[in-house]
Design a protein around this motif. Structure first.
Motif, PDB file in Angstrom:
ATOM      1  N   LYS A   1       0.816  -1.218   0.000  1.00 53.27           N
ATOM      2  CA  LYS A   1       0.000   0.000   0.000  1.00 53.27           C
ATOM      3  C   LYS A   1       0.847   1.264   0.000  1.00 53.27           C
ATOM      4  O   LYS A   1       0.754   2.102  -0.902  1.00 53.27           O
ATOM      5  N   THR A   2       1.661   1.417   1.036  1.00 53.60           N
ATOM      6  CA  THR A   2       2.436   2.653   1.153  1.00 53.60           C
ATOM      7  C   THR A   2       3.454   2.789   0.028  1.00 53.60           C
ATOM      8  O   THR A   2       3.735   3.903  -0.429  1.00 53.60           O
ATOM      9  N   LEU A   3       3.995   1.661  -0.432  1.00 49.84           N
ATOM     10  CA  LEU A   3       4.983   1.710  -1.506  1.00 49.84           C
ATOM     11  C   LEU A   3       4.373   2.268  -2.785  1.00 49.84           C
ATOM     12  O   LEU A   3       4.947   3.155  -3.431  1.00 49.84           O
ATOM     13  N   ILE A   4       3.205   1.758  -3.146  1.00 48.88           N
ATOM     14  CA  ILE A   4       2.557   2.210  -4.382  1.00 48.88           C
ATOM     15  C   ILE A   4       2.111   3.666  -4.254  1.00 48.88           C
ATOM     16  O   ILE A   4       2.221   4.450  -5.205  1.00 48.88           O
ATOM     17  N   ILE A   5       1.631   4.039  -3.083  1.00 52.14           N
ATOM     18  CA  ILE A   5       1.215   5.430  -2.875  1.00 52.14           C
ATOM     19  C   ILE A   5       2.409   6.375  -3.024  1.00 52.14           C
ATOM     20  O   ILE A   5       2.314   7.433  -3.659  1.00 52.14           O
ATOM     21  N   TRP A   6       3.546   5.987  -2.461  1.00 49.62           N
ATOM     22  CA  TRP A   6       4.747   6.814  -2.603  1.00 49.62           C
ATOM     23  C   TRP A   6       5.164   6.936  -4.070  1.00 49.62           C
ATOM     24  O   TRP A   6       5.467   8.032  -4.554  1.00 49.62           O
ATOM     25  N   VAL A   7       5.192   5.812  -4.770  1.00 51.78           N
ATOM     26  CA  VAL A   7       5.676   5.811  -6.159  1.00 51.78           C
ATOM     27  C   VAL A   7       4.734   6.593  -7.069  1.00 51.78           C
ATOM     28  O   VAL A   7       5.172   7.425  -7.873  1.00 51.78           O
ATOM     29  N   THR A   8       3.435   6.338  -6.950  1.00 54.21           N
ATOM     30  CA  THR A   8       2.482   7.037  -7.817  1.00 54.21           C
ATOM     31  C   THR A   8       2.328   8.506  -7.435  1.00 54.21           C
ATOM     32  O   THR A   8       1.821   9.303  -8.232  1.00 54.21           O
ATOM     33  N   GLY A   9       2.768   8.864  -6.242  1.00 51.55           N
ATOM     34  CA  GLY A   9       2.654  10.256  -5.817  1.00 51.55           C
ATOM     35  C   GLY A   9       3.738  11.161  -6.367  1.00 51.55           C
ATOM     36  O   GLY A   9       3.658  12.390  -6.212  1.00 51.55           O
ATOM     37  N   ALA A  10       4.740  10.590  -7.026  1.00 51.97           N
ATOM     38  CA  ALA A  10       5.855  11.412  -7.517  1.00 51.97           C
ATOM     39  C   ALA A  10       5.388  12.467  -8.513  1.00 51.97           C
ATOM     40  O   ALA A  10       5.694  13.657  -8.371  1.00 51.97           O
TER      41      ALA A  10
ATOM     42  N   VAL B   1      11.221   8.218  -3.380  1.00 51.17           N
ATOM     43  CA  VAL B   1      10.543   7.363  -4.365  1.00 51.17           C
ATOM     44  C   VAL B   1      11.521   6.355  -4.973  1.00 51.17           C
ATOM     45  O   VAL B   1      11.154   5.202  -5.239  1.00 51.17           O
ATOM     46  N   ILE B   2      12.750   6.767  -5.191  1.00 49.78           N
ATOM     47  CA  ILE B   2      13.751   5.849  -5.746  1.00 49.78           C
ATOM     48  C   ILE B   2      13.909   4.626  -4.846  1.00 49.78           C
ATOM     49  O   ILE B   2      13.919   3.477  -5.315  1.00 49.78           O
ATOM     50  N   PHE B   3      14.010   4.861  -3.556  1.00 51.41           N
ATOM     51  CA  PHE B   3      14.127   3.748  -2.607  1.00 51.41           C
ATOM     52  C   PHE B   3      12.841   2.926  -2.559  1.00 51.41           C
ATOM     53  O   PHE B   3      12.875   1.686  -2.547  1.00 51.41           O
ATOM     54  N   LYS B   4      11.699   3.599  -2.566  1.00 60.29           N
ATOM     55  CA  LYS B   4      10.417   2.896  -2.502  1.00 60.29           C
ATOM     56  C   LYS B   4      10.188   2.031  -3.740  1.00 60.29           C
ATOM     57  O   LYS B   4       9.609   0.939  -3.644  1.00 60.29           O
ATOM     58  N   PHE B   5      10.629   2.497  -4.896  1.00 59.86           N
ATOM     59  CA  PHE B   5      10.453   1.709  -6.119  1.00 59.86           C
ATOM     60  C   PHE B   5      11.289   0.435  -6.062  1.00 59.86           C
ATOM     61  O   PHE B   5      10.856  -0.627  -6.526  1.00 59.86           O
ATOM     62  N   LEU B   6      12.476   0.537  -5.494  1.00 58.91           N
ATOM     63  CA  LEU B   6      13.312  -0.653  -5.316  1.00 58.91           C
ATOM     64  C   LEU B   6      12.613  -1.672  -4.418  1.00 58.91           C
ATOM     65  O   LEU B   6      12.535  -2.868  -4.751  1.00 58.91           O
ATOM     66  N   ILE B   7      12.087  -1.211  -3.300  1.00 60.71           N
ATOM     67  CA  ILE B   7      11.397  -2.113  -2.375  1.00 60.71           C
ATOM     68  C   ILE B   7      10.131  -2.684  -3.018  1.00 60.71           C
ATOM     69  O   ILE B   7       9.789  -3.853  -2.809  1.00 60.71           O
ATOM     70  N   LEU B   8       9.451  -1.872  -3.824  1.00 65.63           N
ATOM     71  CA  LEU B   8       8.226  -2.337  -4.477  1.00 65.63           C
ATOM     72  C   LEU B   8       8.512  -3.505  -5.417  1.00 65.63           C
ATOM     73  O   LEU B   8       7.747  -4.483  -5.454  1.00 65.63           O
ATOM     74  N   MET B   9       9.596  -3.428  -6.174  1.00 70.65           N
ATOM     75  CA  MET B   9       9.939  -4.531  -7.076  1.00 70.65           C
ATOM     76  C   MET B   9      10.199  -5.814  -6.293  1.00 70.65           C
ATOM     77  O   MET B   9       9.802  -6.909  -6.724  1.00 70.65           O
ATOM     78  N   ILE B  10      10.856  -5.686  -5.153  1.00 69.52           N
ATOM     79  CA  ILE B  10      11.123  -6.869  -4.333  1.00 69.52           C
ATOM     80  C   ILE B  10       9.828  -7.413  -3.738  1.00 69.52           C
ATOM     81  O   ILE B  10       9.613  -8.633  -3.692  1.00 69.52           O
ATOM     82  N   GLU B  11       8.949  -6.529  -3.308  1.00 67.87           N
ATOM     83  CA  GLU B  11       7.673  -6.968  -2.742  1.00 67.87           C
ATOM     84  C   GLU B  11       6.776  -7.612  -3.797  1.00 67.87           C
ATOM     85  O   GLU B  11       5.940  -8.458  -3.471  1.00 67.87           O
ATOM     86  N   GLU B  12       6.937  -7.231  -5.036  1.00 64.94           N
ATOM     87  CA  GLU B  12       6.119  -7.816  -6.100  1.00 64.94           C
ATOM     88  C   GLU B  12       6.397  -9.309  -6.272  1.00 64.94           C
ATOM     89  O   GLU B  12       5.544 -10.055  -6.748  1.00 64.94           O
ATOM     90  N   VAL B  13       7.586  -9.747  -5.901  1.00 66.72           N
ATOM     91  CA  VAL B  13       7.894 -11.178  -5.990  1.00 66.72           C
ATOM     92  C   VAL B  13       7.653 -11.889  -4.663  1.00 66.72           C
ATOM     93  O   VAL B  13       7.933 -13.082  -4.537  1.00 66.72           O
ATOM     94  N   GLY B  14       7.173 -11.147  -3.661  1.00 68.86           N
ATOM     95  CA  GLY B  14       6.826 -11.779  -2.393  1.00 68.86           C
ATOM     96  C   GLY B  14       7.654 -11.358  -1.204  1.00 68.86           C
ATOM     97  O   GLY B  14       7.508 -11.929  -0.121  1.00 68.86           O
ATOM     98  N   GLY B  15       8.555 -10.402  -1.367  1.00 66.50           N
ATOM     99  CA  GLY B  15       9.377  -9.952  -0.251  1.00 66.50           C
ATOM    100  C   GLY B  15      10.797 -10.495  -0.314  1.00 66.50           C
ATOM    101  O   GLY B  15      11.191 -11.181  -1.271  1.00 66.50           O
ATOM    102  N   ASP B  16      11.574 -10.203   0.707  1.00 68.79           N
ATOM    103  CA  ASP B  16      12.989 -10.583   0.722  1.00 68.79           C
ATOM    104  C   ASP B  16      13.184 -12.094   0.628  1.00 68.79           C
ATOM    105  O   ASP B  16      14.006 -12.582  -0.161  1.00 68.79           O
ATOM    106  N   ASP B  17      12.450 -12.842   1.439  1.00 63.65           N
ATOM    107  CA  ASP B  17      12.635 -14.296   1.457  1.00 63.65           C
ATOM    108  C   ASP B  17      12.280 -14.919   0.109  1.00 63.65           C
ATOM    109  O   ASP B  17      13.006 -15.784  -0.397  1.00 63.65           O
ATOM    110  N   ALA B  18      11.174 -14.482  -0.463  1.00 68.46           N
ATOM    111  CA  ALA B  18      10.772 -15.018  -1.767  1.00 68.46           C
ATOM    112  C   ALA B  18      11.775 -14.622  -2.847  1.00 68.46           C
ATOM    113  O   ALA B  18      12.086 -15.421  -3.744  1.00 68.46           O
ATOM    114  N   PHE B  19      12.283 -13.401  -2.754  1.00 68.14           N
ATOM    115  CA  PHE B  19      13.282 -12.950  -3.729  1.00 68.14           C
ATOM    116  C   PHE B  19      14.541 -13.803  -3.650  1.00 68.14           C
ATOM    117  O   PHE B  19      15.084 -14.242  -4.675  1.00 68.14           O
ATOM    118  N   LEU B  20      15.010 -14.058  -2.434  1.00 62.56           N
ATOM    119  CA  LEU B  20      16.213 -14.876  -2.260  1.00 62.56           C
ATOM    120  C   LEU B  20      15.961 -16.321  -2.685  1.00 62.56           C
ATOM    121  O   LEU B  20      16.850 -16.968  -3.263  1.00 62.56           O
TER     122      LEU B  20
END
Length: 326
Positions: free
Chosen positions: A65-74, A106-125
């Motif tokens: 939620k917060t990640l997408i709001i930050w990114v789309t708010g740019a 937003v740059i940092f939030k977009f990075l985290i958003l991509m990782i969350e799209e695959v399920g978070g840190d554990d899923a990414f690893l």
């Protein structure tokens, strides 16, 4: 002597940016229509963003939620700050600082958003345990193709996050420092002398920007194929467009204005007129990007389809459990 040459020697061309009342008083019919349309665009951008926030709050999983709001708010934030700077030219420095500080986050939030799209840190690893990261990419190491790929570990993932987070944090710190120095007369965005504070702070911010953008590019290249079904390519393109238009385009116009290439037009000085042109362009550009982002982000967020390797593992585990139960 014609009017153009006369304006070059107008005393008002050597003054500071005009007050808001001076801007309003000098508007003709075309200026009133132009300012009204641009203000309407900025307002619509904010309304669209608020409506999108309501949708995201109701429909999107909590971790995004917060990640997408930050990114789309740019784009709406930059467009709104440009609109405020257009009406109040003497507030341009603060509006630009606000936009730049927000986008650094937003740059940092977009990075985290991509990782969350695959399920978070554990899923990414887990998805990437047998893969490597290509680090010879822009904007930092695109000219070094000989660099070896890096193994994907929790430590390397943390370093990538830290690379973008440092920019978001230090940009805020340097913005506050710039305001403090400005109040003391030691900071002027137009002063590029070595004795001024602007040249040193801006140079340092430039280095931090390159370092902050690098991890985002690395993660994007790594996840581009996995997230293609989630339209990551156009999302990344919009993120890049905001970056280029709000930073590079603005910098080019400001440099031309400081060199006198953009003519003075009282009550606007050459530099103030350059800021005005940049702000008007940004309002239109950010309005378009806001509309595109609404199409990209306002959707149902279903779980990402699993890769073949993960599906095989799950099938194997399911078969074993079935045999044990029998």
């Amino acid at each position: 002597m014609d009017g153009t040459n006369h304006s070059l020697f107008d005393a008002r061309c050597r003054e500071q940016a005009p007050f808001a009342i001076d801007v309003i008083m000098q508007l003709d019919i075309f200026g009133i229509v132009l300012f009204s349309v641009l203000t309407f665009m900025a307002t619509v951008s904010i309304v669209i963003f608020i409506e999108e926030c309501i949708y995201i709050y109701k429909k999107v999983p909590p971790n995004k939620k917060t990640l997408i709001i930050w990114v789309t708010g740019a784009s709406p934030v930059i467009g709104t700050m440009s609109c405020l700077g257009m009406w109040v030219p003497r507030a341009t420095m603060f509006c630009d600082m606000t936009s730049a500080t927000y986008f650094a986050t937003v740059i940092f939030k977009f990075l985290i958003l991509m990782i969350e799209e695959v399920g978070g840190d554990d899923a990414f690893l887990r998805r990437s345990e047998k893969k490597t990261l290509k680090i010879s990419t822009g904007p930092c190491c695109c000219c070094c193709p000989c660099l070896p790929n890096a193994f994907i570990t929790s430590r390397n993932l943390f370093m990538l996050k830290l690379g973008s987070f440092q920019f978001a944090l230090l940009k805020l710190v340097l913005t506050i420092l710039s305001v403090v120095l400005w109040t003391n007369g030691n900071f002027d965005p137009a002063d590029v002398a070595m004795s001024g504070g602007a040249i040193w702070i801006n140079s340092f911010i430039g280095i931090l920007t390159i370092i902050g953008l690098w991890p985002v590019a690395i993660i994007y290249i790594h996840l581009k194929e996995s997230l293609r079904v989630l339209k990551i390519v156009p999302k990344y393109a919009m993120y890049q467009m905001v970056l280029i238009l709000s930073q590079l385009q603005t910098a080019i116009i400001n440099i031309l204005a400081m060199n006198g290439t953009i003519a003075c037009a009282p009550p606007y000085t050459s530099q103030a007129r350059g800021y005005l042109m940049s702000q008007q362009l940004l309002i239109v550009e950010m309005f378009i990007i806001t509309l595109v982002n609404r199409l990209l982000y306002r959707r149902q967020y279903d779980p990402l389809p699993e890769e073949d390797g993960e599906e095989e593992i799950k099938k194997t585990l399911t078969s074993k459990n079935a045999v044990e139960n029998v």
